[in-house]
Scaffold this motif. Structure first.
Motif, short mmCIF file in Angstrom:
data_model
loop_
_atom_site.label_atom_id
_atom_site.label_comp_id
_atom_site.label_asym_id
_atom_site.label_seq_id
_atom_site.Cartn_x
_atom_site.Cartn_y
_atom_site.Cartn_z
N LEU A 213 41.57 67.38 64.43
CA LEU A 213 41.03 67.37 64.50
C LEU A 213 41.42 67.33 62.94
O LEU A 213 40.62 65.66 62.77
N LEU A 214 41.20 67.45 61.83
CA LEU A 214 41.99 67.48 60.20
C LEU A 214 42.52 66.27 60.47
O LEU A 214 42.14 64.98 59.50
N LEU A 215 43.46 66.35 61.40
CA LEU A 215 44.53 65.02 61.07
C LEU A 215 44.19 64.04 61.43
O LEU A 215 44.69 63.32 60.90
N THR A 216 43.35 63.76 63.06
CA THR A 216 42.77 62.99 63.08
C THR A 216 41.64 61.96 62.59
O THR A 216 41.57 60.81 61.94
N ALA A 217 40.62 63.22 61.88
CA ALA A 217 40.20 62.09 60.96
C ALA A 217 40.41 61.80 59.90
O ALA A 217 39.83 60.25 59.93
N PHE A 218 41.37 62.47 59.14
CA PHE A 218 41.80 61.53 58.18
C PHE A 218 42.27 60.73 58.87
O PHE A 218 41.80 59.64 57.51
N ALA A 219 43.67 60.52 59.18
CA ALA A 219 44.66 59.52 59.17
C ALA A 219 43.90 58.00 60.02
O ALA A 219 44.59 57.46 59.89
#
Length: 391
Positions: A213-219
């Motif tokens: 979730l964090l990687l997808t939302a940021f990147a």
């Protein structure tokens, strides 16, 4: 008991009926707010929301309309002792402004200035009012806009364009003098993100999900929490492998995924936006989908205390709480961060790494150059020489 108008039903029965009708909107309205909204809204309100859903209004827009309508109904009952009238008289609109935008200095001298105490207590009891002091002008304007939209949808004309209302709003905003607050006081930049990801370094399913979730939302450009919560497997499309360094044919190939966002906060019904994920975020996202056995529907879902993946997806608020929980585990103050920090952090990190503003905006999908540029300006000032003449 029978009357010439047919059988009477109790208020409780009417509320249960509205709750059942709201079940038809369970993909849009938060389940945990269904009963609260059923108690606040009228039969006509529910019928209006169902009609708007049938007209394919965006889920986020409809969710916001329902929330604002519930607040307006509760406020009106507490302030006037009657349900929200349609159309609203000009005096009621002015009362709404007076209750929500007021002068804090005057309030100290006169306790009756602003929102009456009994109205405030009632709203807090319904968990509809949490802030202290006058409301943010943007919130007041948004709720008036919601009120106006729903009035027009009922085929009625309101007094929302009245000069007295415009003048009252302008003067009230000046009197309330409430400083504008950032949605997230601190940005989730690359170094902060790294600390959050360290808290996800295990094979537990919840850690696998939160890492993805964090990687997808940021990147993906710092996606809004509503976009993260609403992401579906059907929106993901595998693309051909790309090079880590496009200028070097010998650089290693990386997986690439396109995310089709459809309608977003800043697009029209005919627009269909997409962004790209490359490398590590793709790997993390696919790992989550595989281990959670998710083949369709919402990508990010709830996980119960026994590690079972729910069929229901996360809500936007859940996305915010996940980020705050990871901040706490990373030793950061959760009060300083919110999910919007991923969005501001993406642009700040792009500026720090020398990515051009137009290129970053292609990924973040910001429509306002001025808003996106503000993050670049802050980064450039911190990295520049002007503030370093004496160090």
């Amino acid at each position: 008991m029978m009357t010439d108008r047919g059988p009477r039903i109790s208020a409780t029965e009417a509320m249960h009926r509205r709750a059942e009708e709201l079940d038809a909107l369970d993909a849009i309205l938060p389940f945990d707010r269904r009963d609260q909204l059923a108690a606040l809204l009228t039969d006509e309100d529910v019928a209006t929301l169902k009609h708007l859903a049938g007209e394919s209004m965006g889920e986020n827009t409809l969710r916001a309309l329902a929330s604002d309508l519930g607040y307006l109904e509760a406020w009106c009952r507490l302030a006037t002792g009657a349900p929200l009238p349609w159309p609203a008289p000009e005096a009621l609109l002015l009362k709404f402004v007076a209750h929500h935008l007021w002068d804090p200095v005057k309030r100290k001298e006169d306790p009756t200035h602003g929102m009456p105490a009994e109205v405030e207590v009632g709203l807090r009891a319904e968990r509809l009012l949490r802030a202290f002091g006058p409301h943010a002008p943007g919130t007041v304007r948004r709720r008036l806009t919601t009120w106006s939209i729903l009035t027009r949808w009922r085929g009625l004309t309101g007094a929302f364009g009245a000069p007295s209302l415009k003048s009252a709003l302008r003067l009230a905003v000046r009197a309330s003098a409430r400083p504008r607050q950032r949605k997230s006081r601190k940005a989730v930049t690359g170094d902060v993100l790294a600390r959050l990801l360290e808290t996800c370094a295990s094979d537990r399913l919840v850690d696998v999900r939160d890492q993805a979730l964090l990687l997808t939302a940021f990147a993906s450009g710092g996606r809004r929490r509503s976009e993260v919560a609403g992401l579906r497997v059907e929106d993901l499309v595998d693309e051909e492998l790309v090079r880590a360094d496009p200028a070097d044919r010998n650089s290693p190939p990386l997986p690439c995924l396109s995310i089709h966002l459809g309608r977003t906060k800043t697009t029209t019904s005919d627009d269909s936006e997409h962004v790209l994920l490359i490398g590590r975020p793709v790997i993390a996202l696919k790992r989550w989908l595989t281990e959670a056995a998710i083949r369709d529907g919402q990508v990010f879902r709830r996980i119960d205390q026994w590690g079972n993946v729910d069929q229901r997806g996360l809500t936007p608020q859940s996305v915010n709480l996940i980020l705050k929980r990871r901040c706490q585990r990373a030793g950061l103050d959760p009060a300083l961060f919110s999910a919007h920090g991923l969005r501001s952090g993406y642009l700040t990190e792009a500026a720090n790494r020398g990515v051009s503003l137009p290129e970053a905006m292609q990924q973040s999908l910001h429509k306002s150059v001025a808003q996106a540029a503000s993050y670049y300006n802050n980064a450039e000032r911190k990295n520049g020489r002007a503030a370093r003449l004496i160090v």
